[in-house]
Design a protein around this motif. Structure first.
Motif, PDB file in Angstrom:
ATOM      1  N   GLU A  83      -2.699  11.845  -0.097  1.00 40.31           N
ATOM      2  CA  GLU A  83      -2.509  11.947   1.347  1.00 40.31           C
ATOM      3  C   GLU A  83      -2.365  13.426   1.708  1.00 40.31           C
ATOM      4  N   GLU A  91       0.865  -1.185   0.000  1.00 38.50           N
ATOM      5  CA  GLU A  91       0.000   0.000   0.000  1.00 38.50           C
ATOM      6  C   GLU A  91       0.893   1.223   0.000  1.00 38.50           C
ATOM      7  N   THR A 145       0.330   4.481   1.784  1.00 37.41           N
ATOM      8  CA  THR A 145       0.282   5.515   2.822  1.00 37.41           C
ATOM      9  C   THR A 145       1.534   5.549   3.694  1.00 37.41           C
ATOM     10  N   GLU A 199      -2.381 -12.328  -2.355  1.00 38.42           N
ATOM     11  CA  GLU A 199      -3.764 -12.680  -2.035  1.00 38.42           C
ATOM     12  C   GLU A 199      -4.190 -13.866  -2.881  1.00 38.42           C
ATOM     13  N   TYR A 255      -6.004  -9.085  -7.275  1.00 37.74           N
ATOM     14  CA  TYR A 255      -4.779  -9.491  -7.950  1.00 37.74           C
ATOM     15  C   TYR A 255      -3.602  -9.381  -6.997  1.00 37.74           C
ATOM     16  N   TYR A 259      -6.059   3.505  11.018  1.00 39.08           N
ATOM     17  CA  TYR A 259      -7.149   4.479  10.927  1.00 39.08           C
ATOM     18  C   TYR A 259      -7.651   4.968  12.280  1.00 39.08           C
TER      19      TYR A 259
HETATM   20  P1  HAM Z   1      -7.028  -0.407   0.637  1.00 42.83           P
HETATM   21  O1  HAM Z   1      -8.476  -0.364   0.955  1.00 42.83           O
HETATM   22  O2  HAM Z   1      -6.252  -1.547   1.136  1.00 42.83           O
HETATM   23  O3  HAM Z   1      -6.442   0.963   1.183  1.00 42.83           O
HETATM   24  O4  HAM Z   1      -6.836  -0.311  -0.935  1.00 42.83           O
HETATM   25  C1  HAM Z   1      -7.442   0.700  -1.693  1.00 42.83           C
HETATM   26  C2  HAM Z   1      -8.009   0.121  -2.966  1.00 42.83           C
HETATM   27  O5  HAM Z   1      -7.023  -0.591  -3.691  1.00 42.83           O
HETATM   28  C3  HAM Z   1      -9.115  -0.906  -2.749  1.00 42.83           C
HETATM   29  O6  HAM Z   1     -10.355  -0.285  -2.519  1.00 42.83           O
HETATM   30  C4  HAM Z   1      -9.091  -1.656  -4.071  1.00 42.83           C
HETATM   31  O7  HAM Z   1      -9.802  -0.946  -5.066  1.00 42.83           O
HETATM   32  C5  HAM Z   1      -7.621  -1.637  -4.431  1.00 42.83           C
HETATM   33  N1  HAM Z   1      -7.031  -2.941  -4.073  1.00 42.83           N
HETATM   34  C6  HAM Z   1      -6.563  -3.337  -2.882  1.00 42.83           C
HETATM   35  N2  HAM Z   1      -6.113  -4.608  -2.948  1.00 42.83           N
HETATM   36  C7  HAM Z   1      -6.307  -5.022  -4.225  1.00 42.83           C
HETATM   37  C8  HAM Z   1      -6.036  -6.245  -4.936  1.00 42.83           C
HETATM   38  N3  HAM Z   1      -5.467  -7.285  -4.346  1.00 42.83           N
HETATM   39  N4  HAM Z   1      -6.381  -6.321  -6.257  1.00 42.83           N
HETATM   40  C9  HAM Z   1      -6.953  -5.250  -6.872  1.00 42.83           C
HETATM   41  N5  HAM Z   1      -7.203  -4.081  -6.259  1.00 42.83           N
HETATM   42  C10 HAM Z   1      -6.895  -3.962  -4.948  1.00 42.83           C
HETATM   43  C11 HAM Z   1      -5.135   1.318   1.105  1.00 42.83           C
HETATM   44  O8  HAM Z   1      -4.317   0.781   0.412  1.00 42.83           O
HETATM   45  C12 HAM Z   1      -4.816   2.577   1.883  1.00 42.83           C
HETATM   46  N6  HAM Z   1      -3.394   2.873   1.725  1.00 42.83           N
HETATM   47  C13 HAM Z   1      -5.696   3.728   1.431  1.00 42.83           C
HETATM   48  C14 HAM Z   1      -5.397   4.993   2.176  1.00 42.83           C
HETATM   49  C15 HAM Z   1      -4.689   6.027   1.731  1.00 42.83           C
HETATM   50  N7  HAM Z   1      -5.787   5.271   3.406  1.00 42.83           N
HETATM   51  C16 HAM Z   1      -5.331   6.450   3.745  1.00 42.83           C
HETATM   52  N8  HAM Z   1      -4.647   6.928   2.738  1.00 42.83           N
END
Ligand code: HAM
Length: 420
Positions: free
Chosen positions: A132, A82, A84, A116, A123, A262
């Motif tokens: 941010e 991720e 952040t 995953e 994916y 969070y």
């Molecule tokens: P997250 O909910 O883990 O948040 O990921 C954000 C978005 O990334 C998800 O809603 C989804 O659309 C996409 N995503 C996550 N995992 C996958 C995957 N395995 N395959 C396809 N798409 C995926 C974060 O990553 C936090 N860093 C968001 C954030 C930013 N919070 C505060 N600032």
């Protein structure tokens, strides 16, 4: 086919579909650029410890899904799951919070990696655009981010998405709630793994999708009823600001996110046409993360939108993006002299910003015209020795099939005016 294939859980972006991904990234980035967010890029890997401390040791992301490895020098790294934690790490390292105005507003776009179980929309390599806002505690900032994501989705033409909103409280009220939830969970009929999770991270149990668990959670205490006055007032202001901006949202008191950092405002964007992987984006406030990774107190908020799932959502709704034509003019030279003349014309057109391509590899007329067709070009420019001897080239309208002889010296201006 070669001996090799894309690794499990990954896929290649190929034309013409890849153009949709570019357009989605651009549509998400545009409102951010327009709202004071500066672009940041960080490495694809970081110290494992950054994510363990930031995202949380007990989260699935860190405990099961991280691509962690040790370098030959013995450093423990992980491909970023991720953005952040990395963005905050970079901002702190560069002292952006000291040299600039607060909040420091940053946006990013890139690849993320989670080990995953692959399925449609999930994916092992995926792409996010994120934002941010670091170093300010202001409900207007939370509202701004939610409004900008809504704007991005709407400019793309997406309609069937919903915004789920919750507050997770702060370090004052969350522990009280946590204890109450733990008491409640201990009284349920849960398997050992889930009971263990209830001890480490009880809020995650609320997110358990299994029917056997969900049906026991009906009377679970809700964080909403435990929020302290400051958190309640903060949340109410976020709600008012989003409402005033005519952005529709749903209160979801059970919304918990899969990352531990969070606090207060949390939200998710879900799309109803995507089946089980319905979250197209998510985010929230993370007021304690900076301290968790060794920095000063810097209350912050952000989100990340999934590019892959946004493209799937557009497809589910049947939205056709208006993509710029890859090629508007396709040049077909017949003979050496024509190659020289038309190659120069294509170069000239490109300098003027006209998307132009050329028939390479000395093909015959038939093969070259087939390629012109496939390129989607609106016009083909064909020239042979006889045309050039007369000082003209043939301009073919690929839609009507009409062909006109145009002077060699006039063709660029003619195409420019026809293409507007
Ligand atoms: P997250 O909910 O883990 O948040 O990921 C954000 C978005 O990334 C998800 O809603 C989804 O659309 C996409 N995503 C996550 N995992 C996958 C995957 N395995 N395959 C396809 N798409 C995926 C974060 O990553 C936090 N860093 C968001 C954030 C930013 N919070 C505060 N600032």
């Amino acid at each position: 086919m070669s001996t090799f294939q894309a690794p499990k859980g990954t896929y290649d972006l190929l034309p013409p579909d890849s153009a949709k991904y570019l357009a989605v990234r651009e549509a998400i980035a545009a409102p951010l650029r327009n709202s004071g967010y500066g672009y940041i890029e960080t490495p694809g890997f970081e110290s494992v410890e950054l994510f363990a401390r930031g995202v949380g040791e007990s989260t699935d992301i860190v405990s099961k899904e991280m691509y962690a490895f040790e370098t030959k020098g013995g450093t423990k790294l992980a491909l970023r799951p991720e953005g952040t934690a990395s963005v905050l790490r970079a901002a702190l390292e560069a002292n952006l919070h000291k040299v600039g105005n607060l909040p420091v507003k940053l946006w990013y776009s890139g690849s993320y990696y989670r080990y995953e179980r692959p399925q449609k929309g999930r994916y092992r390599h995926f792409s996010q655009v994120g934002a941010e806002a670091i170093g300010a505690e202001d409900p207007a900032l939370d509202a701004e981010l939610i409004i900008l994501a809504d704007q991005a989705y709407r400019t793309l033409g997406l309609r069937n998405f919903r915004i789920l909103l919750n507050s997770l409280g702060d370090k004052e009220c969350r522990p009280v709630y946590r204890a109450a939830l733990q008491d409640f969970l201990r009284g349920l009929d849960l398997d050992e793994d889930t009971l263990r999770r209830a001890e480490i991270n009880p809020l995650r149990v609320l997110d358990d999708k299994r029917e056997s668990v969900q049906k026991q959670l009906g009377d679970a205490p809700l964080l909403r009823d435990y929020l302290c006055d400051a958190c309640k007032a903060y949340h109410e202001e976020v709600r008012e600001l989003i409402t005033a901006a005519s952005v529709a949202f749903e209160d979801d008191p059970k919304l918990v996110r899969g990352l531990d950092y969070y606090t207060r405002t949390t939200f998710e964007f879900v799309h109803d046409g995507l089946g089980s992987q319905s979250a197209v984006g998510g985010g929230g406030r993370y007021d304690g993360l900076s301290e968790m990774i060794g920095g000063p107190a810097l209350p912050s908020v952000g989100w990340a939108l999934g590019v892959d799932r946004t493209v799937l959502a557009l497809e589910a709704e049947g939205v056709e993006l208006e993509l710029p034509a890859a090629t508007s003019v396709y040049a077909v030279p017949l003979g050496d002299e024509a190659r020289r003349v038309l190659f120069a014309k294509v170069t000239e057109l490109r300098k003027l910003g006209v998307a132009a391509d050329f028939s390479y590899g000395a093909k015959g007329l038939k093969g070259a015209m087939k390629n012109a067709n496939r390129s989607g070009a609106r016009y083909a420019v064909v020239a042979g020795e006889r045309d050039l001897a007369e000082g003209v080239v043939q301009l073919k309208d690929m839609v009507s099939g009409e062909q006109t002889a145009i002077g060699v010296n006039e063709i660029v201006a003619e195409l420019e005016s026809r293409l507007g």
